[in-house]
Design a protein around this motif. Sequence first.
Motif, PDB file in Angstrom:
ATOM      1  N   SER A 138      -1.506 -18.563 -26.149  1.00 37.45           N
ATOM      2  CA  SER A 138      -1.880 -19.441 -25.041  1.00 37.45           C
ATOM      3  C   SER A 138      -1.584 -18.785 -23.702  1.00 37.45           C
ATOM      4  CB  SER A 138      -1.104 -20.758 -25.137  1.00 37.45           C
ATOM      5  OG  SER A 138       0.256 -20.562 -24.737  1.00 37.45           O
ATOM      6  N   GLN A 139      -2.003 -19.455 -22.628  1.00 36.85           N
ATOM      7  CA  GLN A 139      -1.601 -19.016 -21.300  1.00 36.85           C
ATOM      8  C   GLN A 139      -0.128 -19.359 -21.077  1.00 36.85           C
ATOM      9  OE1 GLN A 139      -3.546 -21.703 -21.863  1.00 36.85           O
ATOM     10  NE2 GLN A 139      -3.295 -23.269 -20.278  1.00 36.85           N
ATOM     11  N   TYR A 151       0.590 -30.165 -25.752  1.00 38.81           N
ATOM     12  CA  TYR A 151      -0.462 -30.435 -26.739  1.00 38.81           C
ATOM     13  C   TYR A 151      -1.371 -29.205 -26.816  1.00 38.81           C
ATOM     14  CZ  TYR A 151       1.114 -35.252 -26.253  1.00 38.81           C
ATOM     15  OH  TYR A 151       1.880 -36.392 -26.220  1.00 38.81           O
ATOM     16  N   PHE A 152      -1.494 -28.645 -28.023  1.00 39.48           N
ATOM     17  CA  PHE A 152      -2.296 -27.439 -28.239  1.00 39.48           C
ATOM     18  C   PHE A 152      -3.409 -27.765 -29.224  1.00 39.48           C
ATOM     19  CE2 PHE A 152      -3.368 -23.523 -30.465  1.00 39.48           C
ATOM     20  CZ  PHE A 152      -3.485 -22.608 -29.431  1.00 39.48           C
ATOM     21  N   ASP A 153      -4.661 -27.600 -28.771  1.00 34.41           N
ATOM     22  CA  ASP A 153      -5.808 -27.828 -29.646  1.00 34.41           C
ATOM     23  C   ASP A 153      -6.110 -26.535 -30.397  1.00 34.41           C
ATOM     24  OD1 ASP A 153      -8.451 -28.149 -30.723  1.00 34.41           O
ATOM     25  OD2 ASP A 153      -8.740 -29.834 -29.361  1.00 34.41           O
ATOM     26  N   THR A 156      -9.870 -25.219 -29.989  1.00 31.29           N
ATOM     27  CA  THR A 156     -10.358 -24.735 -28.686  1.00 31.29           C
ATOM     28  C   THR A 156      -9.331 -23.886 -27.947  1.00 31.29           C
ATOM     29  OG1 THR A 156      -9.566 -26.692 -27.484  1.00 31.29           O
ATOM     30  CG2 THR A 156     -11.767 -26.825 -28.485  1.00 31.29           C
ATOM     31  N   GLY A 157      -8.051 -23.954 -28.340  1.00 30.10           N
ATOM     32  CA  GLY A 157      -6.998 -23.257 -27.614  1.00 30.10           C
ATOM     33  C   GLY A 157      -6.601 -23.956 -26.324  1.00 30.10           C
ATOM     34  N   GLU A 158      -7.114 -25.167 -26.097  1.00 30.64           N
ATOM     35  CA  GLU A 158      -6.821 -25.895 -24.851  1.00 30.64           C
ATOM     36  C   GLU A 158      -5.389 -26.417 -24.859  1.00 30.64           C
ATOM     37  OE1 GLU A 158      -8.433 -29.746 -22.282  1.00 30.64           O
ATOM     38  OE2 GLU A 158      -9.306 -29.269 -24.234  1.00 30.64           O
ATOM     39  N   ILE A 159      -4.725 -26.287 -23.717  1.00 32.16           N
ATOM     40  CA  ILE A 159      -3.353 -26.754 -23.532  1.00 32.16           C
ATOM     41  C   ILE A 159      -3.344 -27.940 -22.574  1.00 32.16           C
ATOM     42  CG2 ILE A 159      -1.115 -26.195 -22.475  1.00 32.16           C
ATOM     43  CD1 ILE A 159      -1.268 -24.859 -25.063  1.00 32.16           C
ATOM     44  N   THR A 160      -2.684 -29.013 -22.968  1.00 33.91           N
ATOM     45  CA  THR A 160      -2.438 -30.135 -22.061  1.00 33.91           C
ATOM     46  C   THR A 160      -0.950 -30.465 -22.136  1.00 33.91           C
ATOM     47  OG1 THR A 160      -3.041 -31.715 -23.795  1.00 33.91           O
ATOM     48  CG2 THR A 160      -4.751 -31.121 -22.205  1.00 33.91           C
ATOM     49  N   THR A 161      -0.397 -30.921 -21.028  1.00 31.06           N
ATOM     50  CA  THR A 161       1.028 -31.234 -20.976  1.00 31.06           C
ATOM     51  C   THR A 161       1.239 -32.626 -20.413  1.00 31.06           C
ATOM     52  OG1 THR A 161       1.249 -30.249 -18.771  1.00 31.06           O
ATOM     53  CG2 THR A 161       1.656 -28.816 -20.672  1.00 31.06           C
TER      54      THR A 161
END
Length: 281
Positions: A138-139, A151-153, A156-161
């Motif tokens: 991830s970034q 939260y790591f999808d 898609t590799g999308e990160i939400t916090t």
Amino acid sequence: MAVLKSRSIYFIAFFLLFFMVFPLTAKADMGPKPQITVIVKNPPNKEYYLDLLVKEERSYDNLDMDRASFDQNKLALLESYDVDGWHPGLTQGTRIPMHGKLTGDKESDVMIHTFSYVGVPDDFKIIIITPDNHSMVSQEIHRDMFNYKVYFDYNTGEITTEKITFSYIREFLLTCLPTLLIEGFVLLLFGFSLRKNLKPFLIINVLTQILLTASVGQMIQKEGHLSGYFILIPVEIIIFLVEMLAFSLLLKEYSKTRRALYAFTANLLSFLAGIFLLLWA
């Protein structure tokens, strides 16, 4: 509701003061430790490994099992990973201890990965070794709360916090609503009319709860409950004095002494309740 006799009211105030003067104590080492929770959405059906990438010394080996018990191909990828100074904290080590495990715990349709103790980093990346032995990174992520959720999808590799503003709002509501109920009940117990005193009652309590969240609440979010408790007493003393003065001047019934005694008793009860409520903040 019948008004309590003056002697009964003074007895209640003295009884509550006793518990304030002789509070329960706890060892500092028993306090909560920082934590990062990684919640993987759309996880694969087969086993994968997840670690946190950190930039620090490798003083402590944090793996919770003998290395021979792991999938050696996945473990080798983690053991050899070192890009621009970033390395896996569990697998290769951290400067101070960090607890966790490479595999997560399934909960409903997500996987939960928990990293805790004093070695939890402020800045990190997430690395996943997939079931077919490829790496996903991830970034960089900055932890701005004591207990931090990411939260790591997986797809898609999308990160939400979790947003810290939401945490403050949740904490304010968690402490303010019970305070209004407790202090409103005590107001009636002391014989005051809630209808006649509703405006000063709400204004004073909401303003002092904002002060509590801005001071103690902020400390809890940033440094944890133990640090929050260190400043809780001095902040509560200020709130006690402010509310005793404000209620003695603004309540519309009875003497100033009775109003101040109400403020003291109500604050002490809400303070004792708040100690336990802050554990859930």
